[in-house]
Design a protein around this motif. Structure first.
Motif, PDB file in Angstrom:
ATOM      1  N   MET A  54      43.543  28.226  37.163  1.00  0.00           N
ATOM      2  CA  MET A  54      44.775  28.533  37.889  1.00  0.00           C
ATOM      3  C   MET A  54      44.522  29.602  38.947  1.00  0.00           C
ATOM      4  O   MET A  54      44.983  29.490  40.084  1.00  0.00           O
ATOM      5  CB  MET A  54      45.863  29.005  36.913  1.00  0.00           C
ATOM      6  N   ARG A  55      43.780  30.627  38.616  1.00  0.00           N
ATOM      7  CA  ARG A  55      43.565  31.749  39.524  1.00  0.00           C
ATOM      8  C   ARG A  55      42.664  31.374  40.708  1.00  0.00           C
ATOM      9  O   ARG A  55      42.945  31.752  41.835  1.00  0.00           O
ATOM     10  CB  ARG A  55      42.940  32.921  38.762  1.00  0.00           C
ATOM     11  N   GLY A 169      51.403  37.560  38.128  1.00  0.00           N
ATOM     12  CA  GLY A 169      50.115  37.402  38.770  1.00  0.00           C
ATOM     13  C   GLY A 169      48.966  36.961  37.902  1.00  0.00           C
ATOM     14  O   GLY A 169      47.879  36.704  38.416  1.00  0.00           O
ATOM     15  N   VAL A 170      49.135  36.854  36.599  1.00  0.00           N
ATOM     16  CA  VAL A 170      48.004  36.500  35.739  1.00  0.00           C
ATOM     17  C   VAL A 170      47.733  34.993  35.789  1.00  0.00           C
ATOM     18  O   VAL A 170      46.626  34.574  36.107  1.00  0.00           O
ATOM     19  CB  VAL A 170      48.211  36.972  34.276  1.00  0.00           C
ATOM     20  N   PHE A 171      48.724  34.179  35.501  1.00  0.00           N
ATOM     21  CA  PHE A 171      48.567  32.722  35.547  1.00  0.00           C
ATOM     22  C   PHE A 171      49.134  32.240  36.879  1.00  0.00           C
ATOM     23  O   PHE A 171      50.167  31.596  36.958  1.00  0.00           O
ATOM     24  CB  PHE A 171      49.288  32.078  34.352  1.00  0.00           C
ATOM     25  N   ILE A 175      45.184  33.740  45.685  1.00  0.00           N
ATOM     26  CA  ILE A 175      45.442  33.857  47.127  1.00  0.00           C
ATOM     27  C   ILE A 175      46.956  33.911  47.345  1.00  0.00           C
ATOM     28  O   ILE A 175      47.455  34.770  48.081  1.00  0.00           O
ATOM     29  CB  ILE A 175      44.805  32.693  47.909  1.00  0.00           C
ATOM     30  N   SER A 176      47.683  33.018  46.684  1.00  0.00           N
ATOM     31  CA  SER A 176      49.151  33.027  46.783  1.00  0.00           C
ATOM     32  C   SER A 176      49.722  34.338  46.263  1.00  0.00           C
ATOM     33  O   SER A 176      50.657  34.901  46.841  1.00  0.00           O
ATOM     34  CB  SER A 176      49.757  31.862  45.997  1.00  0.00           C
ATOM     35  N   TYR A 177      49.145  34.834  45.176  1.00  0.00           N
ATOM     36  CA  TYR A 177      49.599  36.095  44.583  1.00  0.00           C
ATOM     37  C   TYR A 177      49.400  37.250  45.568  1.00  0.00           C
ATOM     38  O   TYR A 177      50.305  38.069  45.777  1.00  0.00           O
ATOM     39  CB  TYR A 177      48.842  36.362  43.281  1.00  0.00           C
TER      40      TYR A 177
END
Length: 192
Positions: A54-55, A169-171, A175-177
């Protein structure tokens, strides 16, 4: 991707690798000491691999491979088990297709898709291990064996993903985060 983002990515991936080896060692050792007679195993590899997919997307493939090494190392495995776990875990790369169809945000934002994603991470790894073991000449029943002994890891993977998706922000695609956090900071600065 800028150099600052690349540096963040490198540090982030290294932290997740350290977490992988430390927690896998602890869960495997705890299981072998406290529950050595039980016909199941517990691994954090599928859960952490799902989070890294996911990250960072395709970087999760390397993480899945390292997860096989972590499991084997913690289990005092044979060289053949290193091969089975490391290469078997790579079947989980099929999850990248899920991102292409529903997007990372779709997987993250919808509980049902997060559950399916976590389940598939574990099941694809287990199936991949079974396939690799059959290719290497082991009994075809090994596929069922990998899935049945790792059922607890599958449930654990779902639980960890459900918990982490609630943490900011973990899952989440990093880049989006980073863009979201940057925009929130700009918006906050504009109001002051």
């Amino acid at each position: 991707m800028g150099s600052g983002v690349k540096k963040y990515q490198g540090i982030d991936l290294m932290i997740w690798v350290i977490l992988l080896f430390v927690f896998e060692f602890l869960t495997v050792k705890a299981g072998s000491v406290w529950f050595s007679s039980q016909p199941w195993s517990l691994s954090i590899v599928p859960a952490l691999t799902a989070i890294v997919y996911m990250r960072w997307g395709a970087y999760g493939i390397l993480y899945a491979f390292l997860g096989g090494i972590a499991v084997s190392f913690a289990s005092d495995a044979t060289s053949m088990q290193y091969v089975i776990y490391s290469f078997g875990n790579l079947l989980s790369a099929l999850l990248l297709l899920m991102f292409r169809t529903v997007g990372k945000a779709g997987v993250r934002d919808k509980t049902s898709l997060s559950v399916i994603f976590a389940l598939l991470t574990a099941l694809l790894m287990q199936t991949g291990r079974g396939i690799v073991s059959v290719i290497l000449g082991y009994d075809a029943g090994g596929i069922i064996g990998f899935i049945s002994t790792d059922i607890l890891s599958t449930a654990f993977s779902v639980l960890i993903v459900l918990i982490t998706r609630r943490l900011d922000g973990v899952f989440e695609d990093q880049i989006s985060y980073l863009i979201r956090v940057n925009n929130e900071e700009k918006e906050k600065g504009g109001r002051e």
